[in-house]
Design a protein around this motif. Structure first.
Motif, PDB file in Angstrom:
ATOM      1  N   THR A 157       4.799  14.581  11.142  1.00 34.51           N
ATOM      2  CA  THR A 157       5.620  13.378  11.045  1.00 34.51           C
ATOM      3  C   THR A 157       7.029  13.635  11.570  1.00 34.51           C
ATOM      4  O   THR A 157       7.610  12.796  12.278  1.00 34.51           O
ATOM      5  CB  THR A 157       5.694  12.900   9.583  1.00 34.51           C
ATOM      6  OG1 THR A 157       4.366  12.661   9.094  1.00 34.51           O
ATOM      7  CG2 THR A 157       6.496  11.623   9.471  1.00 34.51           C
ATOM      8  N   ALA A 181       5.205   7.161  14.892  1.00 29.09           N
ATOM      9  CA  ALA A 181       4.808   7.098  13.483  1.00 29.09           C
ATOM     10  C   ALA A 181       3.358   6.650  13.344  1.00 29.09           C
ATOM     11  O   ALA A 181       2.607   7.169  12.504  1.00 29.09           O
ATOM     12  CB  ALA A 181       5.726   6.142  12.724  1.00 29.09           C
ATOM     13  N   SER A 184       1.136   9.630  14.364  1.00 26.79           N
ATOM     14  CA  SER A 184       1.143  10.639  13.305  1.00 26.79           C
ATOM     15  C   SER A 184       0.298  10.191  12.115  1.00 26.79           C
ATOM     16  O   SER A 184      -0.460  10.984  11.548  1.00 26.79           O
ATOM     17  CB  SER A 184       2.583  10.911  12.845  1.00 26.79           C
ATOM     18  OG  SER A 184       3.365  11.427  13.898  1.00 26.79           O
ATOM     19  N   SER A 185       0.411   8.911  11.762  1.00 22.47           N
ATOM     20  CA  SER A 185      -0.357   8.379  10.636  1.00 22.47           C
ATOM     21  C   SER A 185      -1.856   8.472  10.906  1.00 22.47           C
ATOM     22  O   SER A 185      -2.640   8.801  10.005  1.00 22.47           O
ATOM     23  CB  SER A 185       0.032   6.923  10.371  1.00 22.47           C
ATOM     24  OG  SER A 185       1.384   6.822  10.021  1.00 22.47           O
TER      25      SER A 185
END
Length: 212
Positions: A157, A181, A184-185
């Motif tokens: 993250t 983001a 990464s999630s």
């Protein structure tokens, strides 16, 4: 010293390191009125909770293993802790994903310099934590693996945040921050589902063995 006792010490070190970082970030977030710093401090708190759960599991195993009555259940405790941490990681990743999608359609002003410094500090802390928790994957210990994945997920993250913030600051691409983001999630969700499946299978297997 067996590997459970070694992992207990390692998780304790990481909990203390993360807790100190959390307190410092929250204090400076309040005093400097930096929402980014305050948010990262609160985010660190979620990892203190999750990795603290792993440490508590090792403490419970060490104490219960001294009793023959509960010796058969010690590995189940570790698998249950890993399963719970996997669920917490999944919830955390989904929350970030939702927030990132909203930010993609509704961009907000970012205090780039502060945010970049925070992301770099967070990355360094997580790299140190990952080095502490690094282990050989031959024990089938889902608890230490859960703690390790938590810090790796946080490091990922931070890397995504740094890349997105740099692109937004120097090229004006605010959407890259949200896209980083989201990416990464997606990776964290994949890791958490894998952890949940493996620890869940271990729990079922242990349960079947106790029934036979």
């Amino acid at each position: 010293m067996n590997h459970h006792e070694t992992f207990e010490k390692k998780t304790l070190y990481v909990v203390l390191l993360t807790a100190v970082t959390m307190v410092v970030e929250i204090i400076f977030g309040l005093t400097t009125r930096s929402m980014a710093l305050l948010a990262d401090g609160i985010h660190m708190g979620s990892h203190v909770l999750a990795i603290g759960l792993s440490w508590i599991a090792y403490v419970a195993v060490r104490r219960l293993s001294q009793s023959r009555q509960y010796s058969a259940d010690t590995e189940r405790i570790l698998s249950l802790s890993g399963y719970t941490s996997g669920l917490m990681l999944l919830i955390f990743a989904v929350f970030i994903l939702i927030e990132a999608v909203q930010r993609l359609f509704h961009p907000m002003d970012i205090h780039f310099n502060e945010a970049i410094v925070i992301a770099i500090i967070g990355l360094l802390i997580n790299l140190v934590s990952a080095a502490i928790l690094h282990h050989e994957h031959d024990h089938g210990d889902h608890n230490i693996r859960a703690a390790y994945i938590h810090v790796l997920a946080d490091a990922l993250t931070s890397i995504g945040a740094i890349a997105g913030l740099l692109a937004a600051k120097y090229f004006g691409w605010l959407f890259v921050d949200a896209l980083a983001a989201i990416a990464s999630s997606a990776v964290i969700i994949k890791w958490s589902i894998g952890l949940i499946k493996q620890s869940g299978q271990s729990l079922i297997g242990l349960k079947k063995e106790t029934q036979n």
